[in-house]
Design a protein around this motif. Sequence first.
Motif, PDB file in Angstrom:
ATOM      1  N   ASP A   1      45.239  32.286  30.757  1.00  0.00           N
ATOM      2  CA  ASP A   1      44.676  33.174  31.768  1.00  0.00           C
ATOM      3  C   ASP A   1      43.443  32.552  32.412  1.00  0.00           C
ATOM      4  OD1 ASP A   1      46.581  35.113  31.347  1.00  0.00           O
ATOM      5  OD2 ASP A   1      45.387  36.213  29.884  1.00  0.00           O
ATOM      6  N   ALA A   2      42.588  31.937  31.573  1.00  0.00           N
ATOM      7  CA  ALA A   2      41.365  31.324  32.089  1.00  0.00           C
ATOM      8  C   ALA A   2      41.701  30.195  33.064  1.00  0.00           C
ATOM      9  CB  ALA A   2      40.525  30.791  30.931  1.00  0.00           C
ATOM     10  N   THR A   3      42.748  29.428  32.745  1.00  0.00           N
ATOM     11  CA  THR A   3      43.188  28.360  33.651  1.00  0.00           C
ATOM     12  C   THR A   3      43.687  28.940  34.968  1.00  0.00           C
ATOM     13  OG1 THR A   3      43.820  26.938  31.794  1.00  0.00           O
ATOM     14  CG2 THR A   3      44.814  26.446  33.928  1.00  0.00           C
ATOM     15  N   PHE A   4      44.485  29.999  34.872  1.00  0.00           N
ATOM     16  CA  PHE A   4      45.015  30.644  36.075  1.00  0.00           C
ATOM     17  C   PHE A   4      43.885  31.176  36.946  1.00  0.00           C
ATOM     18  CE2 PHE A   4      46.344  34.681  38.073  1.00  0.00           C
ATOM     19  CZ  PHE A   4      47.259  34.174  38.990  1.00  0.00           C
ATOM     20  N   ILE A   5      42.904  31.824  36.323  1.00  0.00           N
ATOM     21  CA  ILE A   5      41.790  32.405  37.071  1.00  0.00           C
ATOM     22  C   ILE A   5      40.987  31.314  37.779  1.00  0.00           C
ATOM     23  CG2 ILE A   5      39.580  33.622  36.835  1.00  0.00           C
ATOM     24  CD1 ILE A   5      40.916  35.170  34.476  1.00  0.00           C
ATOM     25  N   LYS A   6      40.665  30.255  37.060  1.00  0.00           N
ATOM     26  CA  LYS A   6      39.865  29.172  37.641  1.00  0.00           C
ATOM     27  C   LYS A   6      40.595  28.506  38.802  1.00  0.00           C
ATOM     28  CE  LYS A   6      37.480  24.858  36.443  1.00  0.00           C
ATOM     29  NZ  LYS A   6      37.168  23.897  35.360  1.00  0.00           N
ATOM     30  N   GLN A   7      41.880  28.212  38.601  1.00  0.00           N
ATOM     31  CA  GLN A   7      42.646  27.554  39.659  1.00  0.00           C
ATOM     32  C   GLN A   7      42.880  28.496  40.842  1.00  0.00           C
ATOM     33  OE1 GLN A   7      46.232  25.830  38.051  1.00  0.00           O
ATOM     34  NE2 GLN A   7      45.124  24.439  36.681  1.00  0.00           N
ATOM     35  N   SER A   8      43.128  29.769  40.555  1.00  0.00           N
ATOM     36  CA  SER A   8      43.345  30.746  41.633  1.00  0.00           C
ATOM     37  C   SER A   8      42.125  30.848  42.536  1.00  0.00           C
ATOM     38  CB  SER A   8      43.675  32.122  41.046  1.00  0.00           C
ATOM     39  OG  SER A   8      44.895  32.126  40.361  1.00  0.00           O
ATOM     40  N   LEU A   9      40.940  30.877  41.929  1.00  0.00           N
ATOM     41  CA  LEU A   9      39.714  30.959  42.721  1.00  0.00           C
ATOM     42  C   LEU A   9      39.559  29.746  43.629  1.00  0.00           C
ATOM     43  CD1 LEU A   9      37.289  32.372  40.003  1.00  0.00           C
ATOM     44  CD2 LEU A   9      37.988  33.536  42.099  1.00  0.00           C
ATOM     45  N   ALA A  10      39.971  28.577  43.129  1.00  0.00           N
ATOM     46  CA  ALA A  10      39.889  27.367  43.949  1.00  0.00           C
ATOM     47  C   ALA A  10      40.795  27.471  45.174  1.00  0.00           C
ATOM     48  CB  ALA A  10      40.263  26.142  43.111  1.00  0.00           C
ATOM     49  N   PHE A  11      41.993  28.011  44.989  1.00  0.00           N
ATOM     50  CA  PHE A  11      42.917  28.169  46.118  1.00  0.00           C
ATOM     51  C   PHE A  11      42.479  29.308  47.043  1.00  0.00           C
ATOM     52  CE2 PHE A  11      45.878  25.935  43.196  1.00  0.00           C
ATOM     53  CZ  PHE A  11      46.279  24.918  44.049  1.00  0.00           C
ATOM     54  N   LEU A  12      41.956  30.407  46.468  1.00  0.00           N
ATOM     55  CA  LEU A  12      41.519  31.540  47.287  1.00  0.00           C
ATOM     56  C   LEU A  12      40.305  31.193  48.139  1.00  0.00           C
ATOM     57  CD1 LEU A  12      41.938  34.443  44.696  1.00  0.00           C
ATOM     58  CD2 LEU A  12      43.295  34.104  46.769  1.00  0.00           C
ATOM     59  N   GLU A  13      39.597  30.143  47.753  1.00  0.00           N
ATOM     60  CA  GLU A  13      38.449  29.695  48.533  1.00  0.00           C
ATOM     61  C   GLU A  13      38.886  29.249  49.926  1.00  0.00           C
ATOM     62  OE1 GLU A  13      34.322  28.955  49.075  1.00  0.00           O
ATOM     63  OE2 GLU A  13      35.370  29.958  47.424  1.00  0.00           O
ATOM     64  N   LEU A  14      40.154  28.853  50.074  1.00  0.00           N
ATOM     65  CA  LEU A  14      40.652  28.385  51.375  1.00  0.00           C
ATOM     66  C   LEU A  14      40.702  29.523  52.398  1.00  0.00           C
ATOM     67  CD1 LEU A  14      43.530  26.003  50.184  1.00  0.00           C
ATOM     68  CD2 LEU A  14      41.222  25.375  50.949  1.00  0.00           C
ATOM     69  N   PRO A  15      41.422  30.629  52.110  1.00  0.00           N
ATOM     70  CA  PRO A  15      41.445  31.720  53.102  1.00  0.00           C
ATOM     71  C   PRO A  15      40.184  32.582  53.048  1.00  0.00           C
ATOM     72  CG  PRO A  15      42.853  32.292  51.249  1.00  0.00           C
ATOM     73  CD  PRO A  15      42.382  30.883  51.016  1.00  0.00           C
ATOM     74  N   TYR A  16      39.495  32.604  51.893  1.00  0.00           N
ATOM     75  CA  TYR A  16      38.339  33.494  51.720  1.00  0.00           C
ATOM     76  C   TYR A  16      37.128  32.683  51.250  1.00  0.00           C
ATOM     77  CZ  TYR A  16      42.361  36.631  51.474  1.00  0.00           C
ATOM     78  OH  TYR A  16      43.553  37.267  51.714  1.00  0.00           O
ATOM     79  N   PRO A  17      36.500  31.925  52.146  1.00  0.00           N
ATOM     80  CA  PRO A  17      35.352  31.091  51.759  1.00  0.00           C
ATOM     81  C   PRO A  17      34.248  31.915  51.081  1.00  0.00           C
ATOM     82  CG  PRO A  17      36.059  30.581  53.996  1.00  0.00           C
ATOM     83  CD  PRO A  17      36.816  31.803  53.585  1.00  0.00           C
ATOM     84  N   GLY A  18      33.719  31.374  49.985  1.00  0.00           N
ATOM     85  CA  GLY A  18      32.636  32.041  49.278  1.00  0.00           C
ATOM     86  C   GLY A  18      33.073  32.823  48.065  1.00  0.00           C
ATOM     87  N   ILE A  19      34.395  32.956  47.838  1.00  0.00           N
ATOM     88  CA  ILE A  19      34.851  33.791  46.733  1.00  0.00           C
ATOM     89  C   ILE A  19      34.508  33.156  45.382  1.00  0.00           C
ATOM     90  CG2 ILE A  19      37.197  32.827  46.541  1.00  0.00           C
ATOM     91  CD1 ILE A  19      38.131  35.757  46.089  1.00  0.00           C
ATOM     92  N   GLU A  20      34.467  31.819  45.320  1.00  0.00           N
ATOM     93  CA  GLU A  20      34.102  31.167  44.060  1.00  0.00           C
ATOM     94  C   GLU A  20      32.650  31.463  43.691  1.00  0.00           C
ATOM     95  OE1 GLU A  20      36.455  27.225  42.990  1.00  0.00           O
ATOM     96  OE2 GLU A  20      35.583  27.054  44.988  1.00  0.00           O
TER      97      GLU A  20
END
Length: 544
Positions: A235-254
């Motif tokens: 889960d921790a891996t999924f969360i970390k990687q998801s945030l990296a990808f979500l940074e593309l459409p939603y800058p600043g989410i990380e």
Amino acid sequence: MLDREFIPTEHANLGDNFERIKNNMAPKTRANYSKKFKNIIERITKSSDGSAKANYNNLLKELEVIEHKREAGLLKRPSMRQYKASILYGFTMCYEYMKDENANGVDHDDEYNQIFSSLAKTLSVYDLNKLYGRVSNWSSEASDIAKNLDNMAHLKSNTSSRKAKLFDEDLLNILLSGDEPRLDLLRMFLRVNMILGLRPNEWYSCKVITAEEMERLKNESSSPVGRHINASSEDATFIKQSLAFLELPYPGIESSVKKPSDDAPVLVVKNSKDSHGRANGSFRYILLDKMDDENLDRVHSLISMLHEKKELVAKERDIAADEDCFDNYVMQPLQNQLKYELESNPACQIIIDRSYRKKLSSYIHEKTRAIKLGKNWSRKSPIKMYPTLYSTRHQAVSNAKASLMNPVLMAALFGHASIVTAERHYGKQSDGWGGSMVEPHPDSIINVVNGLTENQISNCLALASTAEILDVCNQIESDNNIAAEPSNSSDADSELDLLMSNSNVIHVKLNSAIRATVSNGSNNIGADRKGRQKSARKPVTRKK
């Protein structure tokens, strides 16, 4: 693949559902669900011989009837949501009776206990799991299909809801302009909840503490503010990687998941929809550190005023100061007071009439145009809409949309498990007239990210270009000491597809979502991003 509004609960976790219901569901909600489930069971037993096979077949037919009504445009989504929640609740209670004939972890009237126990005796766990799985898949139609079905249901219905999904700023200013002491609590609620957007009944147990105190309390065995997120390494891996990808459409989410300062004020809210996957956890946490001192004082004052009112009423009526007392003798009178003020104040009526005439004029224009073009017309004529206490929550969502808050943060802020709930069921961006001065705590954001479905991730990534997605993939591979494979292809799509085929580092759900994004139309990926970014620079301005 159709998007899912609710996160379905695995059949094996029916026992966990029971614990969540016992700990988090309000008594009034349990009673409403039990009554609806009882009505369904009574209908099927009238034509049943009492055998397990007959009960199962009749119950299956009843579910099919509800499904067919929805498909025929006879039921709106809110009705389906009520059916779904009530039936899943009833099945969970039956499962508990299957495990223990004397199950009494949740208080019910004898008539409801008899329904749960009798059904538990005639159904097998296998049959119950099948039925549970079927109902879990309700409300999964695509948004355009859902809107058409809702329009059909609206056209065929005999009654219409008059509850507005917005709170006109001019109406609010009129209500706040007076100084009568009898309206002090109402005015304070309107001011504060227009910012925070809590469900009215959630004010029963919320509290303001510091971020440092919150972290300390979460480590206690019976924490009053929820427990730490017990994420597995996967889960921790999924969360970390998801945030990296979500940074593309939603800058600043990380950066939004960084730990707040120890003295940051946090509003701890017990989610009232934490049953069958409809909330982002038992609790959600709202950061108030960007609030000015005046509004922060108002939050403290409202909590104090509601608590004092509840204790006073409980003492006067000699009843327990519990959730039922709060709902029936604090919030309901407050709602009645708001209704009276709106209906009796001529200035409020002028604004409500103005809004109605504007919608009616637009309706007539659109209907006339559709008829001239030979199109079918399935919308019902508008009616006068009156805001309620809950409308302040809708307005808070509209204001968040107007300030261009991304859907992940919105779900975390308003307690939703799914990032599509606010879009489908709450106020429109065009109705927003103010920004948002609060943000969700990182814990709530992580809860939402951890629950993202493959299709939701794919929809988010559709706002980025293939090259950007490829860059993030290569960065993740590099962080895991895996060198990028040299590629002879100048096509980013082909290179990304090859990388996903060979990658053992990218989480399997993200891998599938990325491949689905590319295969669903790579030429369109990121095509409208420029336009979206342009609109992002033009947030909805506050009305004059």
